[in-house]
Design a protein around this motif. Structure first.
Motif, mmCIF file in Angstrom:
data_model
loop_
_atom_site.group_PDB
_atom_site.id
_atom_site.type_symbol
_atom_site.label_atom_id
_atom_site.label_comp_id
_atom_site.label_asym_id
_atom_site.label_seq_id
_atom_site.Cartn_x
_atom_site.Cartn_y
_atom_site.Cartn_z
ATOM 1 N N UNK A 159 -17.883 12.224 14.001
ATOM 2 C CA UNK A 159 -17.991 13.467 14.748
ATOM 3 C C UNK A 159 -16.897 13.592 15.804
ATOM 4 N N UNK A 160 -16.331 12.461 16.217
ATOM 5 C CA UNK A 160 -15.295 12.486 17.253
ATOM 6 C C UNK A 160 -14.015 13.177 16.792
ATOM 7 N N UNK A 161 -13.812 13.263 15.454
ATOM 8 C CA UNK A 161 -12.629 13.873 14.851
ATOM 9 C C UNK A 161 -11.344 13.121 15.179
ATOM 10 N N UNK A 162 -11.484 11.900 15.707
ATOM 11 C CA UNK A 162 -10.315 11.050 15.919
ATOM 12 C C UNK A 162 -9.860 10.509 14.568
ATOM 13 N N UNK A 163 -8.593 10.741 14.237
ATOM 14 C CA UNK A 163 -8.086 10.386 12.903
ATOM 15 C C UNK A 163 -8.228 8.888 12.644
ATOM 16 N N UNK A 164 -7.864 8.063 13.624
ATOM 17 C CA UNK A 164 -7.899 6.615 13.430
ATOM 18 C C UNK A 164 -9.332 6.123 13.261
ATOM 19 N N UNK A 165 -10.262 6.620 14.079
ATOM 20 C CA UNK A 165 -11.659 6.214 13.970
ATOM 21 C C UNK A 165 -12.251 6.656 12.632
ATOM 22 N N UNK B 187 0.847 -1.177 0.000
ATOM 23 C CA UNK B 187 0.000 0.000 0.000
ATOM 24 C C UNK B 187 0.886 1.231 0.000
ATOM 25 N N UNK B 188 0.388 2.277 -0.615
ATOM 26 C CA UNK B 188 1.121 3.532 -0.554
ATOM 27 C C UNK B 188 1.092 4.040 0.880
ATOM 28 N N UNK B 189 2.208 4.492 1.401
ATOM 29 C CA UNK B 189 2.225 4.947 2.787
ATOM 30 C C UNK B 189 1.323 6.152 2.992
ATOM 31 N N UNK B 190 0.568 6.101 4.084
ATOM 32 C CA UNK B 190 -0.328 7.214 4.381
ATOM 33 C C UNK B 190 0.472 8.394 4.892
ATOM 34 N N UNK B 191 0.016 9.592 4.586
ATOM 35 C CA UNK B 191 0.695 10.787 5.037
ATOM 36 C C UNK B 191 0.524 10.946 6.538
ATOM 37 N N UNK B 192 1.557 11.458 7.175
ATOM 38 C CA UNK B 192 1.515 11.598 8.624
ATOM 39 C C UNK B 192 0.501 12.632 9.072
ATOM 40 N N UNK B 193 0.197 13.624 8.228
ATOM 41 C CA UNK B 193 -0.701 14.705 8.639
ATOM 42 C C UNK B 193 -2.131 14.502 8.168
ATOM 43 N N UNK B 194 -2.458 13.266 7.692
ATOM 44 C CA UNK B 194 -3.792 13.054 7.167
ATOM 45 C C UNK B 194 -4.824 13.224 8.271
ATOM 46 N N UNK B 195 -5.898 13.935 7.959
ATOM 47 C CA UNK B 195 -6.987 14.111 8.900
ATOM 48 C C UNK B 195 -6.812 15.284 9.834
ATOM 49 N N UNK B 196 -5.641 15.880 9.887
ATOM 50 C CA UNK B 196 -5.441 16.999 10.782
ATOM 51 C C UNK B 196 -6.070 18.263 10.211
ATOM 52 N N UNK B 197 -5.849 18.519 8.938
ATOM 53 C CA UNK B 197 -6.458 19.679 8.286
ATOM 54 C C UNK B 197 -7.506 19.275 7.251
ATOM 55 N N UNK B 198 -7.288 18.114 6.615
ATOM 56 C CA UNK B 198 -8.181 17.663 5.562
ATOM 57 C C UNK B 198 -8.619 16.231 5.869
ATOM 58 N N UNK B 199 -9.834 16.093 6.367
ATOM 59 C CA UNK B 199 -10.336 14.789 6.807
ATOM 60 C C UNK B 199 -10.450 13.791 5.669
ATOM 61 N N UNK B 200 -10.652 14.273 4.431
ATOM 62 C CA UNK B 200 -10.882 13.374 3.295
ATOM 63 C C UNK B 200 -9.692 13.331 2.338
ATOM 64 N N UNK B 201 -8.545 13.767 2.801
ATOM 65 C CA UNK B 201 -7.351 13.680 1.954
ATOM 66 C C UNK B 201 -7.082 12.225 1.617
ATOM 67 N N UNK B 202 -6.923 11.938 0.324
ATOM 68 C CA UNK B 202 -6.689 10.572 -0.130
ATOM 69 C C UNK B 202 -7.972 9.788 -0.362
ATOM 70 N N UNK B 203 -9.130 10.327 0.080
ATOM 71 C CA UNK B 203 -10.401 9.624 -0.090
ATOM 72 C C UNK B 203 -11.331 10.371 -1.039
ATOM 73 N N UNK B 204 -11.295 11.690 -1.003
ATOM 74 C CA UNK B 204 -12.118 12.491 -1.919
ATOM 75 C C UNK B 204 -11.544 12.402 -3.329
ATOM 76 N N UNK B 205 -12.424 12.198 -4.323
ATOM 77 C CA UNK B 205 -11.993 12.088 -5.714
ATOM 78 C C UNK B 205 -12.707 13.116 -6.578
ATOM 79 N N UNK B 206 -12.136 13.367 -7.743
ATOM 80 C CA UNK B 206 -12.702 14.341 -8.667
ATOM 81 C C UNK B 206 -13.960 13.778 -9.330
#
Length: 524
Positions: A469-475, A289-308
């Motif tokens: 709603x918890x905003x926990x990145x892992x959840x 798998x491509x390594x996930x970015x360390x800052x995912x979910x901190x500013x952009x919750x759907x980074x890597x999941x939202x598509x055009x």
């Protein structure tokens, strides 16, 4: 000319004391505190120096085995460097025992030559060095005897360690999540060490089940747990993560390449199941798998999941600097796309996704029906457990017969390649036997297990919005993987496309009367 005794005594008094250096060594730091530790050696050497009229200038200690190269001992290197720095001084070097000098014949002779080249004299409390041919011969014999004892001790220790491991006891350093405790009838036994064990379990099961897609995500998870032992820089080394993922001890089994032991049932309690361990190995050796970015979910919750919404390529996210502050945006970076370079405000896109997540909530009546259906299925599963138990026992018997046959072939084999092939096959069969034995134990779940599993599952299905709603990145990442089969497609003008809901939510949506066209679950 004859001198009186008083004249001889005066001459001895007039002679200045000789400068001495003391070298002490123990085989490990653990020996520093025992009766033959560094302090006791130094005391005896100082008494010897005083009795022989020497003045002690410095003491050089070592806590390292005597079987290796003396130039790898920090204390010995420091002593030789001290001699090199004062070539005009006639030093005497004092040892407590000849075995502290060197327990290897070649290194013993090399070290003797190193002192001789520096003009230093060697004195030992239990051996008198003699430069005559007869003295050198005896010294060589004594050095060879020390080397023999060291090798015999090493062999004896290895045999004892192997025998203990064959009995199901780990003998090396305890991996994180375990600690040694002296238990009556067992000696030192690996015991569950909390809270480290719970953290290790969550990390390993999370990787096995896909909660953590990559080893880097496991690494970052461990770094978020302040109780987990990490390095001084606050980081967990990737090698530690790999060691955790491949450690059979966590599944309750002992393996050792050094001693040729494979999949022996350990006396310690496991942290994860054998099934979980095998899932981990399958994922490690499977598609990367491509390594996930360390800052995912901190500013952009759907980074890597939202598509055009035009080209289906993943949208990139960034902050755009305005006149007074910065603004968050998603944008498509596919040059051939009609939406190339067109920005989508983060809040607009993520608000649309929030509304979709809120629809993933079936009715209470549906939940009651679903629970009854699951209970029926569970009861049917228990009815099959007896037949499955008999089947697994037969498979274990077959595996044991195969192992016994291969052991007989090894005894008769003369080709090393054939023997290695048989041993590898036996290792595979031992692992299969371990997996079957665990399956046998787990065929009939303990009382209360059903309620524990079903309640956790239904808690997630009942209201995924609470997780989001918890905003926990892992959840949040867990929700994205479990609730959707594809990314969240969003068009900059038309809004979001029909989301591809996973099967459990799609079925719940159909039962509760939700819209079948988009797969979202409606409410009563």
């Amino acid at each position: 000319m004859y001198q009186s005794k008083s004249t001889q005594a005066d001459a001895m008094v007039a002679q200045p004391p000789r400068q001495a250096l003391i070298y002490c060594r123990v085989s490990s730091r653990a020996q520093e505190a025992d009766g033959n530790g560094l302090q006791s050696q130094e005391t005896r050497c100082r008494e010897f120096a005083t009795a022989n009229g020497h003045e002690v200038m410095a003491v050089f200690p070592d806590t390292i085995t005597g079987g290796g190269d003396f130039m790898k001992r920090p204390g010995m290197v420091a002593l030789l460097s001290f001699l090199d720095a004062q070539p005009d001084t006639d030093f005497v070097v004092i040892f407590d025992d000849l075995k502290r000098f060197a327990r290897d014949t070649r290194f013993h002779l090399d070290l003797r030559e190193a002192f001789r080249a520096r003009g230093a004299t060697i004195e030992c409390l239990n051996f008198k060095f003699d430069e005559t041919p007869e003295g050198e011969f005896i010294e060589t014999i004594m050095a060879a005897q020390g080397a023999l004892e060291r090798k015999q001790n090493g062999r004896q220790v290895a045999q004892k360690m192997k025998a203990r491991m064959q009995s199901g006891y780990w003998v090396h350093n305890a991996p994180v999540g375990y600690r040694y405790k002296t238990v009556k009838g067992h000696g030192k036994l690996l015991m569950i060490d909390e809270p480290h064990a719970s953290i290790v379990r969550e990390a390993l099961e999370g990787y096995a089940m896909g909660r953590f897609q990559t080893q880097s995500e496991v690494n970052r998870f461990l770094e978020t747990r302040p109780e987990f032992p990490y390095n001084k820089d606050g980081k967990v080394r990737p090698k530690r993560v790999v060691d955790m993922l491949i450690q059979p001890l966590y599944a309750g089994y002992i393996c050792s390449e050094v001693y040729g032991l494979k999949w022996l049932k350990g006396q310690h309690a496991p942290i994860i199941s054998m099934e979980t361990y095998e899932k981990i190995q399958t994922r490690r050796l499977g598609s990367a798998y491509a390594p996930a970015r360390a800052d995912i979910g901190e500013d952009f919750a759907l980074r890597g999941f939202a598509t055009c919404g035009d080209c289906s390529a993943p949208l990139r996210s960034s902050w755009s600097k305005g006149k007074y502050k910065s603004y968050p945006y998603y944008a498509c970076h596919t040059k051939s796309c009609d939406s190339y370079g067109k920005s989508i405000p983060r809040d607009r896109l993520e608000s649309a996704f929030d509304e979709v997540v809120k629809t993933l909530k079936p009715s209470p009546k549906l939940f009651a029906l679903a629970k009854l259906m699951i209970k029926d299925a569970w009861a049917a599963r228990l009815g099959q457990a007896k037949d499955m138990t008999l089947s697994v026992k037969r498979q274990i018997t077959d595996v044991e017969k195969q192992i016994e046959t291969l052991l007989g072939r090894i005894m008769n084999a003369t080709n090393d390649g054939v023997v290695s092939a048989y041993e590898e096959k036996i290792g595979t069969l031992e692992k299969t036997k371990a997996r079957l034995s665990e399956n046998l134990v787990n065929q009939v779940p303990p009382a209360g297990r059903f309620e524990e599993i079903i309640e956790l599952s239904l808690k997630f299905l009942s209201n995924p919005w609470k997780l989001w709603e918890s905003e926990d990145v892992i959840l949040r990442r867990t929700l994205l993987r479990l609730a959707f089969t594809e990314g969240f497609a969003y068009h900059r003008i038309e809004g979001h496309r029909t989301p591809q809901i996973s099967l459990p939510f799609k079925v719940l949506g159909m039962f509760s009367g939700g819209e079948k066209t988009n797969g979202a679950v409606g409410e009563d």
